[in-house]
Design a protein around this motif. Sequence first.
Motif, PDB file in Angstrom:
ATOM      1  N   PHE A   1       0.852  -1.180   0.000  1.00 21.51           N
ATOM      2  CA  PHE A   1       0.000   0.000   0.000  1.00 21.51           C
ATOM      3  C   PHE A   1       0.891   1.234   0.000  1.00 21.51           C
ATOM      4  O   PHE A   1       1.928   1.259   0.663  1.00 21.51           O
ATOM      5  N   ASP A   2       0.454   2.274  -0.703  1.00 17.59           N
ATOM      6  CA  ASP A   2       1.225   3.498  -0.655  1.00 17.59           C
ATOM      7  C   ASP A   2       0.300   4.703  -0.668  1.00 17.59           C
ATOM      8  O   ASP A   2      -0.920   4.578  -0.701  1.00 17.59           O
ATOM      9  N   TRP A   3       0.909   5.880  -0.622  1.00 20.67           N
ATOM     10  CA  TRP A   3       0.135   7.112  -0.497  1.00 20.67           C
ATOM     11  C   TRP A   3      -0.787   7.349  -1.675  1.00 20.67           C
ATOM     12  O   TRP A   3      -1.852   7.961  -1.535  1.00 20.67           O
ATOM     13  N   LYS A   4      -0.409   6.869  -2.856  1.00 23.08           N
ATOM     14  CA  LYS A   4      -1.276   7.089  -4.021  1.00 23.08           C
ATOM     15  C   LYS A   4      -2.587   6.323  -3.880  1.00 23.08           C
ATOM     16  O   LYS A   4      -3.653   6.827  -4.230  1.00 23.08           O
ATOM     17  N   LEU A   5      -2.499   5.105  -3.371  1.00 16.29           N
ATOM     18  CA  LEU A   5      -3.715   4.323  -3.153  1.00 16.29           C
ATOM     19  C   LEU A   5      -4.619   4.996  -2.132  1.00 16.29           C
ATOM     20  O   LEU A   5      -5.827   5.143  -2.354  1.00 16.29           O
ATOM     21  N   ILE A   6      -4.051   5.436  -1.029  1.00 20.66           N
ATOM     22  CA  ILE A   6      -4.854   6.051   0.019  1.00 20.66           C
ATOM     23  C   ILE A   6      -5.457   7.362  -0.455  1.00 20.66           C
ATOM     24  O   ILE A   6      -6.580   7.715  -0.099  1.00 20.66           O
ATOM     25  N   ARG A   7      -4.741   8.083  -1.296  1.00 19.22           N
ATOM     26  CA  ARG A   7      -5.300   9.324  -1.853  1.00 19.22           C
ATOM     27  C   ARG A   7      -6.538   9.020  -2.684  1.00 19.22           C
ATOM     28  O   ARG A   7      -7.483   9.797  -2.716  1.00 19.22           O
ATOM     29  N   GLU A   8      -6.552   7.866  -3.341  1.00 16.56           N
ATOM     30  CA  GLU A   8      -7.727   7.488  -4.121  1.00 16.56           C
ATOM     31  C   GLU A   8      -8.878   7.007  -3.236  1.00 16.56           C
ATOM     32  O   GLU A   8     -10.041   7.147  -3.602  1.00 16.56           O
ATOM     33  N   LEU A   9      -8.544   6.446  -2.073  1.00 19.94           N
ATOM     34  CA  LEU A   9      -9.571   5.856  -1.206  1.00 19.94           C
ATOM     35  C   LEU A   9     -10.171   6.837  -0.217  1.00 19.94           C
ATOM     36  O   LEU A   9     -11.185   6.529   0.412  1.00 19.94           O
ATOM     37  N   GLU A  10      -9.567   8.024  -0.043  1.00 19.19           N
ATOM     38  CA  GLU A  10      -9.955   8.834   1.100  1.00 19.19           C
ATOM     39  C   GLU A  10     -11.366   9.402   1.018  1.00 19.19           C
ATOM     40  O   GLU A  10     -11.877   9.892   2.012  1.00 19.19           O
ATOM     41  N   ASN A  11     -12.024   9.297  -0.098  1.00 18.06           N
ATOM     42  CA  ASN A  11     -13.435   9.687  -0.194  1.00 18.06           C
ATOM     43  C   ASN A  11     -14.353   8.479  -0.157  1.00 18.06           C
ATOM     44  O   ASN A  11     -15.569   8.623  -0.231  1.00 18.06           O
ATOM     45  N   CYS A  12     -13.771   7.293  -0.042  1.00 17.28           N
ATOM     46  CA  CYS A  12     -14.583   6.052  -0.050  1.00 17.28           C
ATOM     47  C   CYS A  12     -13.820   4.947   0.681  1.00 17.28           C
ATOM     48  O   CYS A  12     -13.536   3.904   0.115  1.00 17.28           O
ATOM     49  N   TYR A  13     -13.508   5.200   1.953  1.00 16.49           N
ATOM     50  CA  TYR A  13     -12.762   4.227   2.736  1.00 16.49           C
ATOM     51  C   TYR A  13     -13.453   2.864   2.791  1.00 16.49           C
ATOM     52  O   TYR A  13     -12.799   1.844   3.029  1.00 16.49           O
ATOM     53  N   ASN A  14     -14.780   2.853   2.605  1.00 14.99           N
ATOM     54  CA  ASN A  14     -15.468   1.561   2.750  1.00 14.99           C
ATOM     55  C   ASN A  14     -15.153   0.589   1.623  1.00 14.99           C
ATOM     56  O   ASN A  14     -15.599  -0.553   1.654  1.00 14.99           O
ATOM     57  N   ILE A  15     -14.347   0.980   0.638  1.00 19.05           N
ATOM     58  CA  ILE A  15     -13.807   0.005  -0.311  1.00 19.05           C
ATOM     59  C   ILE A  15     -13.060  -1.093   0.448  1.00 19.05           C
ATOM     60  O   ILE A  15     -13.103  -2.274   0.081  1.00 19.05           O
ATOM     61  N   LEU A  16     -12.405  -0.711   1.554  1.00 19.22           N
ATOM     62  CA  LEU A  16     -11.626  -1.683   2.318  1.00 19.22           C
ATOM     63  C   LEU A  16     -12.498  -2.729   3.003  1.00 19.22           C
ATOM     64  O   LEU A  16     -11.988  -3.759   3.449  1.00 19.22           O
ATOM     65  N   ARG A  17     -13.803  -2.504   3.095  1.00 15.96           N
ATOM     66  CA  ARG A  17     -14.712  -3.513   3.645  1.00 15.96           C
ATOM     67  C   ARG A  17     -14.724  -4.771   2.774  1.00 15.96           C
ATOM     68  O   ARG A  17     -15.095  -5.848   3.241  1.00 15.96           O
ATOM     69  N   TYR A  18     -14.350  -4.630   1.519  1.00 18.15           N
ATOM     70  CA  TYR A  18     -14.411  -5.746   0.577  1.00 18.15           C
ATOM     71  C   TYR A  18     -13.036  -6.341   0.309  1.00 18.15           C
ATOM     72  O   TYR A  18     -12.869  -7.101  -0.637  1.00 18.15           O
ATOM     73  N   VAL A  19     -12.060  -5.994   1.149  1.00 19.10           N
ATOM     74  CA  VAL A  19     -10.688  -6.482   0.970  1.00 19.10           C
ATOM     75  C   VAL A  19     -10.260  -7.272   2.205  1.00 19.10           C
ATOM     76  O   VAL A  19     -10.358  -6.776   3.330  1.00 19.10           O
ATOM     77  N   ASP A  20      -9.811  -8.495   2.004  1.00 20.74           N
ATOM     78  CA  ASP A  20      -9.302  -9.340   3.080  1.00 20.74           C
ATOM     79  C   ASP A  20      -7.796  -9.097   3.208  1.00 20.74           C
ATOM     80  O   ASP A  20      -7.029  -9.402   2.298  1.00 20.74           O
ATOM     81  N   LEU A  21      -7.370  -8.540   4.328  1.00 21.57           N
ATOM     82  CA  LEU A  21      -5.970  -8.168   4.502  1.00 21.57           C
ATOM     83  C   LEU A  21      -5.042  -9.369   4.637  1.00 21.57           C
ATOM     84  O   LEU A  21      -3.830  -9.229   4.481  1.00 21.57           O
ATOM     85  N   THR A  22      -5.578 -10.545   4.903  1.00 22.33           N
ATOM     86  CA  THR A  22      -4.710 -11.716   5.058  1.00 22.33           C
ATOM     87  C   THR A  22      -4.200 -12.205   3.719  1.00 22.33           C
ATOM     88  O   THR A  22      -3.296 -13.024   3.669  1.00 22.33           O
TER      89      THR A  22
END
Length: 438
Positions: free
Chosen positions: A417-438
């Motif tokens: 993960f890097d800053w570019k990804l987070i810059r894209e997600l910061e208006n829709c953090y709930n995208i991470l609800r559909y991602v399994d971190l394992t």
Amino acid sequence: MKRSCLAVILLICLLVCSACKGQQANTDPSAGTTGSPDGTVTQTPITTKPPDISGGEDDTEWGTSDAALGTADYRDGVLTAQAQEGGRFIGWSVDRTLAAGADLLSDGTEYTPGQAGVYIANFVPVNGFLVRYACQAGDLAGDAVWYSELFVSDFHLCPNAIGDTGIIVRPGCNLLEFNTEPDGSGTGVNPGGKIAAPAGWITLYPIFGTWAPASDFRVTQTGDGCAIVGYTGSAETLHIPAEINGMAVTQISTGAFSGASFRTVSLPRSVRRIEQNAFASCRSLSSLYMPDTVTSVPNEAFSGCTALSHLYLNAACPPVYTSSSIFGSCSVKFERLLTRDDTPLVVVLGGSSVIYGLDCGVLEEELGTGMYAINYGTNQGTTGLVYMEMITHFLREGDLFISAPEYGGKQYGSTEFDWKLIRELENCYNILRYVDLT
């Protein structure tokens, strides 16, 4: 995904949010309007806006939630609603507006009232949504139990839920999410996250977690509050308090929760720093709720948390990238998935070459199958696997998914993960609800 990536995503996103603090929009409901710095989104509190009464006959009166958006009439025992240009009718209520907490009587433009009352035709702008929050006594200032906002944008297809900004607060609790059902069994959305509202309005219920007893923690005083340095409790679900012994909890120190057996942890929005190995070897920890008020997380903060699979990142400051820029547009791509209907989809995932090189209209015409195309181009430096896993959650039989990665390791399967990804997600953090971190 790799365990070390969790620390990276947290650190980067929190640094981004820290940088945006100076650009926060006003979140004081008495001030009238909150919004993005570029002005493309407004979220206006309208809970107490009175209806515009336009007529009365015997014991029946009628009017609208906003006369500038539509009209109401009553003839031969039938109420009729008519949207003005720029307005959208969302339903009838009685005695108060939907924004003030009234029940929906009907979403049809014609309605036959069964009893005396003040009947209100409720409207929103054609580019707007009514988002209302059904709270409990004490969650809001004064005696209010309803809080409503009018979300308006010419660019976005879905409203954002209100952030964890202190407007909705339950004493002794952490705000975990908003949900379409009061018991949390419906669709959940992160504070500040995107929520589909196809009817033009939606009711959300705040879901809270009650703080663990202060006696379960050992703390030391810091310059801005206190740091948790140890934990003696045994809770399976731990909601860390925002205040202990009258001091704000601003730091989780090294080893504070090392080896603890909890499965779920929520952090209060008072926390600013998480130190090295703060949650080391918490092998049962699977879900983490974290506000983006945290500004420092080292790489090894969650080392050895081998079961950690779900990150619920909650916004406490308004998003910066809300316009039609490459970063603001990433949330709209997500909105197109949230609002999909039965039309088959063709989703193309890639880097900047997809963003600028794919014309969805041409693709739909060339396919000639009635499919709806979504250009899910992102920045070449972002992690393609995050989007790939999220997109597949929304796909159905008959859909077409095309991966067209731009040259570079992150598009080809990197878990970094890097800053570019987070810059894209910061208006829709709930995208991470559909991602399994394992």
